[in-house]
Design a protein around this motif. Structure first.
Motif, short mmCIF file in Angstrom:
data_model
loop_
_atom_site.label_atom_id
_atom_site.label_comp_id
_atom_site.label_asym_id
_atom_site.label_seq_id
_atom_site.Cartn_x
_atom_site.Cartn_y
_atom_site.Cartn_z
N VAL A 92 9.46 0.30 2.14
CA VAL A 92 8.90 0.57 0.82
C VAL A 92 9.92 1.15 -0.16
N ARG A 93 11.11 1.48 0.34
CA ARG A 93 12.10 2.13 -0.53
C ARG A 93 12.49 1.29 -1.74
N LEU A 97 7.70 11.24 -2.03
CA LEU A 97 6.44 11.15 -1.30
C LEU A 97 6.22 9.73 -0.78
N SER A 98 6.59 8.75 -1.57
CA SER A 98 6.41 7.35 -1.18
C SER A 98 7.31 6.93 -0.03
N THR A 99 8.41 7.64 0.15
CA THR A 99 9.38 7.26 1.18
C THR A 99 9.45 8.29 2.31
N THR A 100 8.45 9.15 2.40
CA THR A 100 8.38 10.14 3.48
C THR A 100 7.20 9.82 4.39
N ASP A 101 7.49 9.53 5.62
CA ASP A 101 6.46 9.21 6.61
C ASP A 101 6.36 10.37 7.60
N PRO A 127 -0.50 -1.43 6.70
CA PRO A 127 -0.30 -0.69 7.95
C PRO A 127 1.07 -0.89 8.57
N SER A 128 1.77 -1.97 8.22
CA SER A 128 3.09 -2.22 8.80
C SER A 128 4.21 -1.58 7.99
N ALA A 129 3.88 -0.92 6.90
CA ALA A 129 4.89 -0.33 6.02
C ALA A 129 5.69 0.74 6.74
#
Length: 307
Positions: free
Chosen positions: A159-160, A218-222, A152-154
């Motif tokens: 995460v990049r 997708l992994s780096t898009t919030d 939840p803190s990501a």
């Protein structure tokens, strides 16, 4: 919030992108590749169907047949997936801009966006970018920021480095390695072995670099900070079947609710029978929810049928 050790969505993304993708680009130097291919059918209120990572628009075939031509259905297959020519990076930003442009250029009146997995994230992005153009959003097993379902803190920045590492490893894999891991994963996401074969074939026909880059982006898009801009009614269908016996249903639902907390128009519905491909695994339940949503929100605008 309880951390799920292996949420279905996260494990899905991590392995479907390892699908046995084609190793050469599908783009031709002689022609400019398009962001997506569209199959259009039916008349009435426009619906735009967006498939997930390495999937063909054919994943919506049963859904379109169920609607019996009563809606103006636009079924997309994204560039680089399932045999479509690839486009240059960035993938996600190009797709979200192109889809918004498509809604404008086609003159679609308050379309309903229906997206699965990565397609659901794209639907959210477009609904946030052009809220005045979108009449509803129907999400099938997607989250606005996948890494936060594990931590939840990501943040996108935190995460990049791991996403870059994963991108490098994916680029190093052989076709055989990707194919084997893909089939193992798909059996966790789809109950019907024949459907597993279909999804595996789409993965094999997808461009490896496109799938790899799409996963990284997708992994780096919030999208969570963008959710308040969405004004259209939104339903989120989630799945937790693959986690039964390991993660309580309440914990999975809490992840969905937390991720969509900034979207005031949302409603979360968890399937108790379907895996990640909900429209395949539980078509009756899926159609029931979709029909209810369309009945409540798809008759607002009077639409001239297309010619």
């Amino acid at each position: 919030m309880c951390r799920c050790r292996a949420p279905l969505l996260v494990s899905m993304i991590a392995v479907v992108l390892l699908a046995g993708c084609a190793t050469t680009s599908g783009a031709s130097a002689a022609s400019a590749p398009q962001p997506f291919h569209v199959e259009r059918s039916g008349k009435g209120r426009p619906l735009v169907f967006i498939p997930g990572l390495a999937s063909s628009g054919e994943v919506w075939n049963e859904t379109v047949a169920h609607l019996q031509g009563k809606y103006d259905c636009h079924v997309l297959t994204l560039a680089g997936f399932a045999g479509q020519p690839a486009i240059p990076a960035p993938f996600f930003a190009t797709e979200r801009r192109a889809l918004a442009d498509y809604l404008r250029s086609q003159g679609l009146e308050k379309p309903i966006l229906v997206g699965h997995s990565l397609g659901g994230v794209l639907a959210l992005a477009v609904a946030a970018d052009v809220p005045e153009l979108v009449g509803g959003v129907f999400i099938v097993d997607s989250l606005p920021f996948l890494p936060a379902s594990m931590d939840p803190s990501a943040t996108a920045d935190s995460v990049r480095p791991r996403a870059e590492e994963m991108r490098t490893l994916m680029r190093m894999q052989t076709v055989e390695q990707r194919s084997m891991q893909s089939r193992m994963a798909l059996r966790n996401f789809i109950s019907d072995e024949k459907k597993v074969d279909v999804a595996a074939r789409w993965g094999a026909d997808s461009d490896a670099e496109t799938v790899t880059q799409a996963f990284y982006e997708l992994s780096t898009t919030d999208l969570r900070p963008e959710l308040p801009r969405i004004t259209a009614p939104t339903v989120v269908l989630g799945s937790w079947v693959a986690l039964k016996g390991r993660v309580p249903r309440e914990a999975v639902e809490a992840v969905y609710q937390s991720q969509y907390a900034k979207l005031p128009t949302h409603r979360v519905v968890l399937s108790d029978t379907a895996r990640h491909f909900i429209m395949w695994d539980d078509p009756e339940g899926f159609f029931r929810e979709l029909d209810g949503f369309l009945g409540a929100h798809a008759s607002v605008a009077q639409v001239e049928p297309h010619h």
